[in-house]
Write a protein that holds these residues in place. Sequence first.
Motif: not given
Length: 134
Positions: A94-104, A108-112
């Motif tokens: 239940d997560t979403i992973v966000l990537l930004a090069p050089g930033r991090g 985030l937990v995804v609430v259904p």
Amino acid sequence: MTTALQPPLPSRPVLRLRLAPRGGLPRSTDGAWWPRSYDLLVELPHLLAGLPREWGHITSVTVNGAVWSAAPGRMLVSNQVVRLHRALAANAPDTIVLLAPGRGRWDLVVVPPDTTEDAAEPLMTAAADDAGEG
């Protein structure tokens, strides 16, 4: 003479996002997001538009492939290409992973989407208050 009333313009739904406070401690999650559906093509642009500017341009997003509707391998969001990945991670379904090069990287937990407001509130609070225990 009669005046026709104009229908109200459709308003953009409020983004249901709660982010953890910035701090120096490692965290297992960076907050919670409560989308209105599992349609990534509809939901992702709203999420990305509501993120803090200091997170930079998100170029890669990973979601649980078992729950999100099928989506292409990439999409255009605000004239930027975002690569979409579907994973079957049993340890973080239940997560979403966000990537930004050089930033991090931000998890985030995804609430259904079908969660009631009464049930979603404590989930979002817990994800944003997580002190790195996990």
